[in-house]
Write a protein that holds these residues in place. Structure first.
Motif, PDB file in Angstrom:
ATOM      1  N   GLN A 143       0.718  -1.082   0.132  1.00 18.68           N
ATOM      2  CA  GLN A 143      -0.513   0.009   0.208  1.00 18.68           C
ATOM      3  C   GLN A 143       0.687   1.399   0.432  1.00 18.68           C
ATOM      4  N   LYS A 144       0.029   2.105  -1.177  1.00  9.80           N
ATOM      5  CA  LYS A 144       1.040   3.381  -0.609  1.00  9.80           C
ATOM      6  C   LYS A 144       0.345   4.818  -0.927  1.00  9.80           C
ATOM      7  N   ALA A 145       1.077   5.390  -0.115  1.00  8.40           N
ATOM      8  CA  ALA A 145       0.286   7.225   0.162  1.00  8.40           C
ATOM      9  C   ALA A 145       0.596   7.920  -0.947  1.00  8.40           C
ATOM     10  N   LEU A 146       0.123   9.150  -1.318  1.00  9.10           N
ATOM     11  CA  LEU A 146       0.398   9.980  -2.159  1.00  9.10           C
ATOM     12  C   LEU A 146       0.340  11.742  -1.819  1.00  9.10           C
ATOM     13  N   SER A 147       0.409  12.470  -1.867  1.00 10.96           N
ATOM     14  CA  SER A 147      -0.123  13.823  -2.090  1.00 10.96           C
ATOM     15  C   SER A 147       0.170  14.685  -2.881  1.00 10.96           C
ATOM     16  N   SER A 148      -1.491  15.119  -4.094  1.00 10.87           N
ATOM     17  CA  SER A 148      -0.791  15.905  -5.096  1.00 10.87           C
ATOM     18  C   SER A 148      -1.596  17.329  -5.268  1.00 10.87           C
ATOM     19  N   LYS A 149      -1.070  18.255  -5.324  1.00  8.62           N
ATOM     20  CA  LYS A 149      -2.032  19.303  -5.326  1.00  8.62           C
ATOM     21  C   LYS A 149      -3.145  19.293  -4.191  1.00  8.62           C
ATOM     22  N   GLY A 150      -2.793  19.030  -3.159  1.00  5.40           N
ATOM     23  CA  GLY A 150      -3.625  19.195  -1.559  1.00  5.40           C
ATOM     24  C   GLY A 150      -4.510  18.436  -1.668  1.00  5.40           C
ATOM     25  N   ARG A 151      -4.546  17.516  -2.079  1.00  3.36           N
ATOM     26  CA  ARG A 151      -4.804  15.847  -1.683  1.00  3.36           C
ATOM     27  C   ARG A 151      -4.564  15.343  -1.714  1.00  3.36           C
ATOM     28  N   TYR A 152      -5.030  14.009  -0.526  1.00  5.03           N
ATOM     29  CA  TYR A 152      -4.394  12.959  -0.312  1.00  5.03           C
ATOM     30  C   TYR A 152      -4.763  11.457  -0.649  1.00  5.03           C
ATOM     31  N   TYR A 153      -4.013  10.711  -1.727  1.00  4.18           N
ATOM     32  CA  TYR A 153      -4.329   9.306  -1.981  1.00  4.18           C
ATOM     33  C   TYR A 153      -4.002   8.566  -1.555  1.00  4.18           C
ATOM     34  N   THR A 154      -5.088   7.495  -1.525  1.00  2.00           N
ATOM     35  CA  THR A 154      -4.400   5.507  -0.903  1.00  2.00           C
ATOM     36  C   THR A 154      -4.139   4.665  -2.436  1.00  2.00           C
ATOM     37  N   VAL A 155      -2.972   4.268  -2.499  1.00  4.42           N
ATOM     38  CA  VAL A 155      -3.437   3.420  -3.390  1.00  4.42           C
ATOM     39  C   VAL A 155      -2.502   1.829  -3.376  1.00  4.42           C
ATOM     40  N   MET A 156      -3.831   0.913  -3.374  1.00  2.00           N
ATOM     41  CA  MET A 156      -3.681  -0.397  -3.309  1.00  2.00           C
ATOM     42  C   MET A 156      -3.090  -1.528  -3.778  1.00  2.00           C
ATOM     43  N   LEU A 157      -2.402  -3.225  -3.243  1.00  2.00           N
ATOM     44  CA  LEU A 157      -1.897  -3.738  -4.346  1.00  2.00           C
ATOM     45  C   LEU A 157      -2.807  -5.054  -3.257  1.00  2.00           C
ATOM     46  N   VAL A 158      -3.508  -5.425  -4.173  1.00  2.00           N
ATOM     47  CA  VAL A 158      -5.229  -5.964  -3.071  1.00  2.00           C
ATOM     48  C   VAL A 158      -4.621  -7.477  -4.185  1.00  2.00           C
ATOM     49  N   ARG A 159      -5.103  -8.731  -3.226  1.00  2.00           N
ATOM     50  CA  ARG A 159      -4.912 -10.318  -4.221  1.00  2.00           C
ATOM     51  C   ARG A 159      -6.051 -11.067  -2.778  1.00  2.00           C
ATOM     52  N   TYR A 160      -6.873 -11.898  -3.238  1.00  2.00           N
ATOM     53  CA  TYR A 160      -7.725 -12.639  -3.296  1.00  2.00           C
ATOM     54  C   TYR A 160      -7.028 -13.552  -2.214  1.00  2.00           C
ATOM     55  N   SER A 161      -6.914 -13.884  -0.886  1.00  2.00           N
ATOM     56  CA  SER A 161      -6.465 -15.566   0.097  1.00  2.00           C
ATOM     57  C   SER A 161      -7.750 -15.837   0.653  1.00  2.00           C
ATOM     58  N   GLY A 162      -9.013 -15.850   0.008  1.00  2.00           N
ATOM     59  CA  GLY A 162     -10.051 -16.915   1.285  1.00  2.00           C
ATOM     60  C   GLY A 162     -10.394 -16.030   1.947  1.00  2.00           C
ATOM     61  N   LYS A 163      -9.073 -15.739   3.123  1.00  2.00           N
ATOM     62  CA  LYS A 163      -9.224 -15.777   4.656  1.00  2.00           C
ATOM     63  C   LYS A 163      -9.964 -14.346   5.011  1.00  2.00           C
ATOM     64  N   ARG A 164     -10.921 -14.736   5.344  1.00  2.00           N
ATOM     65  CA  ARG A 164     -11.986 -13.666   5.568  1.00  2.00           C
ATOM     66  C   ARG A 164     -10.843 -13.375   7.187  1.00  2.00           C
ATOM     67  N   LEU A 165     -11.343 -11.922   7.913  1.00  2.00           N
ATOM     68  CA  LEU A 165     -10.802 -10.835   8.752  1.00  2.00           C
ATOM     69  C   LEU A 165     -11.974 -10.069   9.302  1.00  2.00           C
ATOM     70  N   SER A 166     -11.774  -9.689  10.417  1.00  2.00           N
ATOM     71  CA  SER A 166     -12.376  -9.049  11.388  1.00  2.00           C
ATOM     72  C   SER A 166     -11.014  -7.821  11.509  1.00  2.00           C
ATOM     73  N   VAL A 167     -10.970  -5.822  10.509  1.00  3.32           N
ATOM     74  CA  VAL A 167     -10.021  -5.622  11.196  1.00  3.32           C
ATOM     75  C   VAL A 167     -10.386  -4.435  12.272  1.00  3.32           C
ATOM     76  N   SER A 168      -9.337  -4.116  12.438  1.00  2.00           N
ATOM     77  CA  SER A 168      -9.734  -2.928  13.872  1.00  2.00           C
ATOM     78  C   SER A 168      -9.529  -1.164  13.078  1.00  2.00           C
ATOM     79  N   SER A 169     -10.487  -0.977  13.982  1.00  2.00           N
ATOM     80  CA  SER A 169     -10.761   1.164  13.514  1.00  2.00           C
ATOM     81  C   SER A 169      -9.265   1.208  12.939  1.00  2.00           C
ATOM     82  N   VAL A 170      -8.214   1.475  13.605  1.00  2.00           N
ATOM     83  CA  VAL A 170      -6.521   1.444  13.204  1.00  2.00           C
ATOM     84  C   VAL A 170      -6.729   0.522  11.927  1.00  2.00           C
TER      85      VAL A 170
END
Ligand SMILES: C[S@@+](CC[C@H](N)C(=O)[O-])C[C@H]1O[C@@H](n2cnc3c(N)ncnc32)[C@H](O)[C@@H]1O
Length: 220
Positions: A143-170
């Protein structure tokens, strides 16, 4: 015709596409991403797909203008335009709300393939998207973050694992960002500022804020 430059946001998405990929760009609009990847020799072929005829037409014009061959244009919602016979290796879904990206993924069986690279760039509600991904058996590989022209973005590389998880708010906010990188810290600080405005009188938001602040302080 000299090839155009991609902006930082699309360049970050492009950087996560595998070399020689067969790409599907969903919600392609102007088709800058697939045309740039094809013309710079990074990928072999692409499908540019969009729900609207007008954006698709603008994509066709970009391909024509820059002489991009090996690009096919398809009209339809989400991944309904792609079949397993297309042998897609990488899918980009960028420039849409996190909830729209989640909806597109939830309507596709094709994405439940651990060998497929999904490059996702939500414009809003990245936390909801991350929650959705883990609850539905996906894993963020990078996962990467970047800012451009005052806006903030994130880009993720994702794959299917089949493992379902509940993740924290953080985790829904920080994901797999590398907090030693300046752009990641800027991105989290932007979330902290948003939460500060919302957290007055809200105890769970205050707890989340404190956790995020201490994570940033620990890493720096
Ligand atoms: C803001 S543009 C993003 C273009 C490009 N992907 C980018 O990141 O610069 C969003 C595009 O997504 C398309 N779109 C929205 N919902 C969609 C869906 N469910 N399926 C396919 N395309 C969709 C819109 O028509 C529009 O062309």
């Amino acid at each position: 015709m000299k090839l155009f430059s991609l902006d930082e946001r699309l360049l970050t998405c492009a950087g996560l596409v595998q070399k020689s990929a067969r790409l599907a760009d969903i919600g392609s609009d102007h088709a800058y991403l697939p045309v740039w990847l094809l013309k710079s020799g990074r990928i072999e072929s692409a499908i540019a797909s969009d729900i609207g005829e007008k954006p698709l037409q603008s994509g066709r014009l970009t391909a024509e203008k820059y002489g991009a061959r090996n690009i096919e244009f398809r009209l339809g919602s989400g991944l309904s335009t792609i079949s397993s016979d297309d042998n897609i290796t990488d899918i980009v879904i960028a420039g849409m709300g996190g909830e729209v990206i989640a909806d597109i993924l939830s309507h596709s069986e094709l994405v439940k393939n651990p060998g497929l690279n999904l490059i996702l760039q939500p414009m809003t509600r990245s936390d909801d998207l991350i929650g959705f991904l883990y609850e539905n058996g996906f894993d963020i590989k990078e996962q990467k973050a970047l800012s451009s022209k005052g806006r903030y973005y994130t880009v993720m590389l994702v794959r299917y694992s089949g493992k379902r998880l509940s993740v924290s708010s953080v985790f829904k906010i920080v994901g797999k960002l590398d907090l030693t990188e300046e752009e990641s810290v800027k991105y989290i600080n932007k979330h902290i500022r948003n939460l500060e405005n919302k957290s007055r009188g809200d105890e769970s938001a205050k707890r989340l804020l404190n956790e995020l602040r201490s994570m940033i302080n620990e890493k720096n």
